[in-house]
Design an enzyme around this catalytic site. Sequence first.
Site, short mmCIF file in Angstrom:
data_model
loop_
_atom_site.label_atom_id
_atom_site.label_comp_id
_atom_site.label_asym_id
_atom_site.label_seq_id
_atom_site.Cartn_x
_atom_site.Cartn_y
_atom_site.Cartn_z
N ASP A 173 0.84 -1.20 0.00
CA ASP A 173 0.00 0.00 0.00
C ASP A 173 0.87 1.25 0.00
O ASP A 173 0.62 2.20 -0.75
CB ASP A 173 -0.90 0.02 1.24
N TYR A 174 1.88 1.24 0.85
CA TYR A 174 2.74 2.43 0.94
C TYR A 174 3.61 2.58 -0.30
O TYR A 174 3.88 3.70 -0.75
CB TYR A 174 3.56 2.39 2.22
#
Length: 413
Positions: A173-174
Amino acid sequence: MAKHADIPEFGNLQGVKVVVSAVSTAGPFAGELFAENGADVIWLEPPRGIDPYRWTQDGWGVQNERRNMRNLMLDVVSPEGHDVFLKLVETADIFIEASRGGQWEKWGYTDELLWEHNPKLVIGHMSGYGLTGDPAYVSLPGYDFTVNAFSGLMYLNGYKDGTPYMIQKFVTDYYAGLFAYGSALAAYVGALRTGRGESFDLAQYEAAVRCQAGLFCKWFDKQVQEERGAGAPRDNISAGAGYYECADGEGVYLFTAGQSTTKKAVEFFGLEYGSELFPEGIPSVGIESPGAPVFDGAIERYCSEHTAAEFAEAMAGIGIPCSVVMNYEMMENHPHYLARGTWTEWDTVDGRTVKGVASVPRFKNNPSQIWRGCPSQGMDNDDVLAEIGFDQGEIAAFYEKGILRKTDYVGGL
């Protein structure tokens, strides 16, 4: 509530307007990076359901990843919501959405339609598997857990003879959020130069694939799959690299590689550099070499007589890369964290004070700042819509029809 004029002027992105339609982690994180650098970020939240980040981790996730944002709770699927959204993007510089591949086009929002309303608009599409490719994958939801598996990252992590481990915390996600932030900025610079907008298609799994160094080149050239657990708990190439438990039960991660580092480490642990076991000029003590068990044994003996902090300090004294394996309790009051101001505090919109991670990186001339905590649901509806030309009667009608929604809920169970 916060009007555009209420946003303090700070950061390198002041004056930039960003609309983000996303939940959970990846898309909002991209928006958060804009918000911490002074942009006016409007977080578009659907009026039905709850962004899971509002309740997971007792609501602390949204406090860290929705700071400085304004919130518009708008039904973009309804015909009237459709018109409101198009008026909103007419005033925006960047629009980022995160959904299943092609979802916004199914709702009638093609890139071409958005550019009719704003030719300079930068449009970012984020999804787990992209807008194009195998239709069976394009339509899948993208979550960090499954992207971890699909991208090959999960296969690499764990212990050599064990099952794969998922990397914590929300790594893919990051990755995707960082790629979206950088891509949107690149496209924004292009739009400023040319007057023409841009659109990008960011597949989260590809962001994770991209961040695996040269492992795929090695695979395509030699058909060599990287071993699971390289470096867990010890390196699979060199001795003197990996995790070592110390006398206090805490651990350190040590890395001795390179000619000068290897020489210093061999001598520090009481062994003879330049001997048959440790020939002069070796780049590291190879894991299969006769010296490997001797070297590791000497390190383990030293660890058994010293705490992790003492070990790390000794290594720092001779310039060898090493760190205590830190937990949050250690990190909270660690002198380096405190000296750099890694932690910061800010006020929430419901009257609390929160302590968390400061903005990264540190800008010298136009520093970031946190001026507001996570907004409650629909907190800024009225102000945002008034700014784009709707009067109070029209806004009230939107509430009555369920196109807008507002609650006092910020986050937590």
